[in-house]
Design a protein around this motif. Structure first.
Motif, mmCIF file in Angstrom:
data_model
loop_
_atom_site.group_PDB
_atom_site.id
_atom_site.type_symbol
_atom_site.label_atom_id
_atom_site.label_comp_id
_atom_site.label_asym_id
_atom_site.label_seq_id
_atom_site.Cartn_x
_atom_site.Cartn_y
_atom_site.Cartn_z
ATOM 1 N N UNK A 123 0.975 -0.734 -0.075
ATOM 2 C CA UNK A 123 0.062 0.248 -0.066
ATOM 3 C C UNK A 123 0.538 0.971 0.154
ATOM 4 N N UNK A 124 0.615 1.331 -0.880
ATOM 5 C CA UNK A 124 1.588 3.259 -1.340
ATOM 6 C C UNK A 124 0.743 4.698 -1.508
ATOM 7 N N UNK A 125 1.530 5.736 -0.737
ATOM 8 C CA UNK A 125 0.613 6.746 -0.511
ATOM 9 C C UNK A 125 1.327 6.918 -1.574
ATOM 10 N N UNK A 126 0.251 8.766 -2.220
ATOM 11 C CA UNK A 126 0.908 9.422 -3.110
ATOM 12 C C UNK A 126 0.357 10.231 -2.753
ATOM 13 N N UNK A 127 1.067 12.282 -2.910
ATOM 14 C CA UNK A 127 0.230 12.943 -2.301
ATOM 15 C C UNK A 127 -0.516 13.919 -3.075
ATOM 16 N N UNK A 128 -1.589 14.686 -2.916
ATOM 17 C CA UNK A 128 -2.195 14.947 -3.729
ATOM 18 C C UNK A 128 -1.611 16.275 -4.420
ATOM 19 N N UNK A 129 -1.591 16.564 -5.419
ATOM 20 C CA UNK A 129 -0.930 18.340 -6.042
ATOM 21 C C UNK A 129 -1.445 18.835 -5.122
ATOM 22 N N UNK A 130 -0.616 20.195 -4.871
ATOM 23 C CA UNK A 130 -1.139 21.092 -4.338
ATOM 24 C C UNK A 130 -1.295 21.421 -2.777
ATOM 25 N N UNK A 131 -1.594 20.082 -2.563
ATOM 26 C CA UNK A 131 -1.162 19.960 -0.630
ATOM 27 C C UNK A 131 -0.058 19.694 -0.221
ATOM 28 N N UNK A 132 -0.118 19.855 1.206
ATOM 29 C CA UNK A 132 0.613 20.035 1.852
ATOM 30 C C UNK A 132 1.117 18.267 2.715
ATOM 31 N N UNK A 133 -0.340 17.972 3.330
ATOM 32 C CA UNK A 133 0.062 16.801 3.454
ATOM 33 C C UNK A 133 -0.929 15.913 4.134
ATOM 34 N N UNK A 134 -1.897 16.063 2.269
ATOM 35 C CA UNK A 134 -2.632 14.752 1.650
ATOM 36 C C UNK A 134 -2.395 13.857 0.993
ATOM 37 N N UNK A 135 -2.627 12.940 0.979
ATOM 38 C CA UNK A 135 -2.562 11.863 0.358
ATOM 39 C C UNK A 135 -3.465 11.264 0.103
ATOM 40 N N UNK A 136 -3.169 10.495 -1.152
ATOM 41 C CA UNK A 136 -4.051 9.101 -1.500
ATOM 42 C C UNK A 136 -3.336 7.863 -1.424
ATOM 43 N N UNK A 137 -3.773 6.054 -0.591
ATOM 44 C CA UNK A 137 -3.253 5.165 -0.707
ATOM 45 C C UNK A 137 -3.673 4.206 -1.763
ATOM 46 N N UNK A 138 -2.561 3.300 -2.365
ATOM 47 C CA UNK A 138 -3.451 3.202 -3.694
ATOM 48 C C UNK A 138 -2.877 1.685 -2.278
ATOM 49 N N UNK A 139 -3.026 0.249 -3.748
ATOM 50 C CA UNK A 139 -2.251 -0.997 -3.262
ATOM 51 C C UNK A 139 -2.381 -1.824 -4.786
ATOM 52 N N UNK A 140 -0.867 -2.428 -4.413
ATOM 53 C CA UNK A 140 -0.476 -2.933 -6.062
ATOM 54 C C UNK A 140 0.315 -4.280 -5.747
ATOM 55 N N UNK A 141 0.874 -4.911 -6.892
ATOM 56 C CA UNK A 141 1.507 -5.939 -5.866
ATOM 57 C C UNK A 141 2.583 -5.652 -6.822
ATOM 58 N N UNK A 142 2.795 -4.608 -7.779
ATOM 59 C CA UNK A 142 4.354 -4.044 -9.064
ATOM 60 C C UNK A 142 4.366 -2.975 -7.895
ATOM 61 N N UNK A 143 5.502 -2.467 -7.833
ATOM 62 C CA UNK A 143 5.679 -1.333 -7.340
ATOM 63 C C UNK A 143 6.495 -0.566 -8.311
ATOM 64 N N UNK A 144 7.166 -1.084 -8.515
ATOM 65 C CA UNK A 144 8.275 -1.128 -10.009
ATOM 66 C C UNK A 144 7.465 -0.166 -11.548
ATOM 67 N N UNK A 145 5.706 -0.258 -11.362
ATOM 68 C CA UNK A 145 5.061 -0.627 -12.519
ATOM 69 C C UNK A 145 4.446 1.467 -11.929
ATOM 70 N N UNK A 146 4.693 1.426 -10.954
ATOM 71 C CA UNK A 146 4.596 2.845 -10.384
ATOM 72 C C UNK A 146 4.955 4.020 -11.314
ATOM 73 N N UNK A 147 6.387 3.279 -11.879
ATOM 74 C CA UNK A 147 6.923 4.699 -12.206
ATOM 75 C C UNK A 147 5.708 4.961 -14.191
ATOM 76 N N UNK A 148 5.395 3.320 -14.337
ATOM 77 C CA UNK A 148 4.500 4.339 -15.643
ATOM 78 C C UNK A 148 3.101 4.293 -14.993
ATOM 79 N N UNK A 149 2.883 4.693 -13.899
ATOM 80 C CA UNK A 149 1.469 4.997 -14.012
ATOM 81 C C UNK A 149 1.266 6.468 -14.798
ATOM 82 N N UNK A 150 0.093 6.756 -15.352
ATOM 83 C CA UNK A 150 -0.879 7.489 -16.437
ATOM 84 C C UNK A 150 -1.934 8.510 -15.119
ATOM 85 N N UNK A 151 -2.199 7.360 -14.196
ATOM 86 C CA UNK A 151 -3.130 8.077 -12.987
ATOM 87 C C UNK A 151 -3.891 7.229 -11.563
#
Length: 785
Positions: free
Chosen positions: A106-134
RNA sequence: GGGUGAUUAGCUCAGUUGGUUUAGAGCGCUGCCUCGACAAGGCAGAGGUCAACAGUUCGAGCCUGUUAUUACCCACCA
């Protein structure tokens, strides 16, 4: 194989590789043929064919062109299954799914334009995070409503991606927020199309991270996953991890994890091709044995998807397509020959100056099953001349394993209708799949496949054949156990010993045939006819294991244990001519019945029985003729005699009497038995098999029940009265209970009214028999007192 | 998630339209037997409430339903 020799594919040219491949094919193809021959497969060895030979290859190329012209073949950019090890695309049928343990990050992404707001996703393949589009959330998920339309920042590489709403997302799974990586997941790709997302391919064809990933470039995907996790953790993005069991698709051939990948491939549009093939099986035009595979077939056919047929390999039929860049467009020309393609290209573009080197031939080859689905047609040279294929097509039966029902069987049926408008075969017999004792499939990796030649060495070809067929009901699993071959070997041995016995007899033409032997002969013929008829029924239904088991017990029990024991001359005597000839004839008939299962030993016995010369005639040309009838009368007599015999042997066992000691039996007084024992030969057989005589003295001695009749045996021993009484009283109690239960049935009006006449009559008979037994038992008990 | 099977003796499995208080085979097990084809054999024996429950029927291992266990196929959730 080449890898073992330290030769890499990249070291070779296509031509060099192919020459190695052909060499391999010649060697191992030869071994397989050799094994088949050793097993006694009766094939036409003059007509072997191979999918890659000229005739078959021409056919494959022609149907490719044909499909292309019919518009049933297209080239398109699709999500395909990519094997990073073999570096080729695979069809859906070549991917095997297995449950495997994985880690859900479970990896949290920061919401753009916020100081400390995050959205957490779940993945079995963290390496593909680098290819995320949305990041996608369910449109109605209250937790994320406020984030719709906002952006999140991809960890580590700080790219901004939109947070989108898509109903595909499962609110229950993980955190309800899904990272979207269109380049590396089929569903993500679909979402990407819907939302017009960028496709960022972070993997190279070999499964390593690409330049687009920005990080860990060149690192293998598994290693990259670990590194990525470390980096994410260090940066404080990993919220938690948990274990997850999910299905992982692996390449059937290389066993590596299949990578969904976007690429340009050739596909066959299956919808129209599949329809007649679906109907054929549903309507019973093509029959499946066992027929429950029909449902599986129907389900697959009704949900059939387009077939990806290009493969990035060298071994196979090269796709007959040429490409030309013209006016900023890539034109495709499908043709049999390079020159034809060039011709077409000239016509199309109006450029007469084009030369062959302007065209680029497709490097890919066709899926091996695309090369094989024509087999029922091309094996008869169906594209060269019509004569053979018109004669043989459709064939009677396809014998194969159910594991390739989609890969091969379904597609052969499709091809049959597509190109001949007719089914390729009437029946499909699906054999069981051989597994090892731990129920694992036979596989090269596990090394658990038995070596046929070694087994033959150990148990003989006939033994191996028997063992496999006896335990192979259609469609089921066969747990391979050498024990089964041992059974077959023992059976061969038994039959061989029967031959030795028959061959050892002296024949004296002056001897008359006695009545016992005459009776035995008419009985064995009756049984033979019965078995022959039963076998025909079994064959019609492809019940091979039942057929061979039936034969086994007929040959072993009826022929060897009973018939030969009656027929064989007493020590020191000769056989009469008639009995000997009949025995040989019956043995020949048995050879004919056994021949499909055990061709070698029966062929040999066949020749030895009448001292035929080798090459005289051989069994393969023989067909069992439908001979005589089952003789119920004779069968009944023998059955009773054998019953008495068994009882006598049991009696001997019980009182530990030597088999050499003749026992005197008192014949029961039942009317029907009077007739039976008057039948010429019945007494002879009893005497021969149980060393007992029948007399008509008064009822004395030890009483025993055989079938439904009571016999007495005069034994030369003192009888334990108490024990005898106890035994008889137990029997009495049994029959009394028996009568009660039969009575209950018979007094039930509904039973008498509803059951068939036969059944009611049987019950009445049972009651009468039971009552007479009780009467006899009571008499015996009285006598003993 | 959808589908197809399986569940019968210690083990591996038969059991073909429902019909004998008594369900078969092989292996394994027990006892006896080297007796003129066969010890890779012969004779005999032990061992089963046919997964559970309910139903249909005069009658169920077999038909119907539910449950449990299990195998496989297909589709798939990150």
């Amino acid at each position: 194989l080449l890898r073992e020799k330290g030769i890499k594919k990249s070291d070779l040219t296509r031509e060099e590789f192919l020459s190695h491949a052909w060499e391999w094919k010649e060697k191992y193809g030869g071994i397989i043929l050799h094994q088949l021959k050793k097993l006694g497969a009766s094939c036409d060895w003059e007509r072997t064919a191979f999918t890659m030979d000229e005739i078959r290859s021409d056919a494959v190329i022609e149907i490719f062109i044909d499909l292309f012209r019919k518009g049933k073949l297209y080239r398109g950019k699709r999500m395909v299954n990519w094997d990073p090890s073999a570096q080729t695309v695979l069809s859906n049928e070549e991917v095997l799914y297995e449950e495997e343990k994985a880690t859900l990050y479970k990896v949290r992404y920061q919401v753009a334009g916020t100081q400390d707001e995050w959205i957490t996703i779940a993945t079995t393949r963290p390496e593909t995070i680098l290819g995320d589009s949305a990041i996608a959330v369910h449109p109605e998920d209250p937790r994320y409503l406020h984030l719709h339309g906002k952006f999140a920042i991809v960890p580590l590489i700080n790219r901004e991606i939109p947070i989108i709403a898509d109903a595909y997302v499962d609110r229950e799974f993980g955190t309800g927020a899904l990272k979207v990586t269109p380049a590396h997941d089929v569903n993500d790709y679909e979402i990407g199309l819907r939302h017009k997302l960028e496709v960022i391919d972070v993997l190279n064809p070999d499964g390593s991270m690409s330049d687009a990933a920005q990080l860990f470039i060149g690192l293998d995907r598994d290693k990259a996953r670990k590194e990525m996790n470390k980096a994410l953790e260090a940066a404080g993005h990993v919220v938690s991890t948990e274990d997850l069991i999910h299905n992982v698709g692996r390449s059937e051939r290389t066993r590596v994890v299949v990578e969904p990948r976007l690429s340009l491939q050739w596909f066959v549009d299956m919808k129209s091709i599949a329809e007649p093939a679906l109907n054929a099986v549903v309507n019973g035009e093509v029959n499946f044995y066992p027929d429950n595979l029909k449902n599986t077939y129907r389900h697959w056919m009704e949900n059939i998807r387009d077939w990806c047929i290009s493969r990035q390999l060298w071994w196979g039929h090269q796709i007959p397509a040429w490409y030309l860049n013209h006016a900023g467009e890539e034109l495709v020309f499908v043709a049999k020959e390079e020159s034809e393609a060039l011709q077409e290209a000239k016509m199309k573009t109006g450029r007469s100056d084009l030369v062959i080197s302007d065209l680029r031939r497709d490097e890919d080859v066709l899926d091996t099953w695309f090369s094989s689905w024509l087999w029922p047609i091309s094996v008869f040279d169906g594209w060269k001349s019509q004569k053979e294929v018109d004669y043989y097509y459709p064939t009677s039966v396809l014998v194969t394993g159910w594991d390739i029902i989609f890969l091969w069987v379904a597609r052969m049926i499709m091809a049959g209708y597509e190109w001949r408008g007719q089914k390729p075969f009437y029946d499909v017999y699906f054999t069981g799949m051989v597994r090892d004792k731990q129920r694992r499939k036979m596989s090269k990796q596990l090394g658990n496949s038995p070596d046929a030649l070694e087994l033959i060495e150990q148990f003989g070809a006939d033994g191996v054949r028997y063992g496999i067929m006896a335990s192979a009901p259609a469609g089921g699993d066969i747990l391979f156990d050498e024990k089964l071959c041992e059974l077959g070997r023992n059976f061969c041995n038994k039959v061989w010993n029967a031959l030795r016995l028959v061959k050892s007899w002296e024949v004296d033409p002056s001897l008359p045939q006695d009545e016992g032997r005459a009776l035995a002969i008419s009985w064995i013929y009756s049984r033979l006819n019965e078995v022959n008829k039963e076998l025909s029924d079994q064959y019609k239904q492809y019940r091979l294991s039942e057929a061979v088991t039936k034969l086994y017990s007929f040959v072993w029990d009826d022929f060897c244990s009973i018939f030969l024991e009656i027929i064989k001359p007493t020590f020191g005597e000769a056989s009469d001519q008639k009995s000997y000839q009949s025995t040989v004839t019956v043995f020949e008939e048995i050879c004919k019945l056994l021949h499909p299962f055990m061709p070698f030993i029966t062929e040999e016995i066949w020749h030895q029985l009448r001292e035929r010369e080798t090459g005289d005639d051989c069994m393969m040309t023989l067909i069992n003729q439908d001979s005589g009838q089952y003789n119920g009368e004779v069968d009944k007599v023998l059955k009773h005699v054998l019953e008495v015999k068994t009882s006598v042997l049991e009696l001997r066992n019980q009182y530990q009497l030597s088999p050499k000691e003749t026992i005197e039996l008192i014949q029961p007084t039942d009317a029907e038995l009077q007739d039976l024992w008057l039948i010429p030969g019945a007494r002879f057989i009893l005497q021969k098999l149980s060393n007992a005589t029948l007399s008509e003295a008064d009822n004395t001695g030890v009483a025993f029940i055989s079938g439904k009749y009571q016999y007495y045996a005069v034994l030369n021993i003192t009888i334990d009265k108490e024990a005898e009484l106890k035994r008889m009283k137990e029997e009495l109690a049994y029959y009394q209970g028996f009568i009660v239960s039969v009575d209950k049935k018979l007094s039930n009006e509904k039973f008498v009214a509803n059951a068939s006449q036969d059944v009611v009559e049987k019950e009445r008979q049972k009651k009468a028999d039971g009552e007479s037994k009780i009467e006899q038992l009571l008499k015996s008990i009285e006598l003993l007192n």
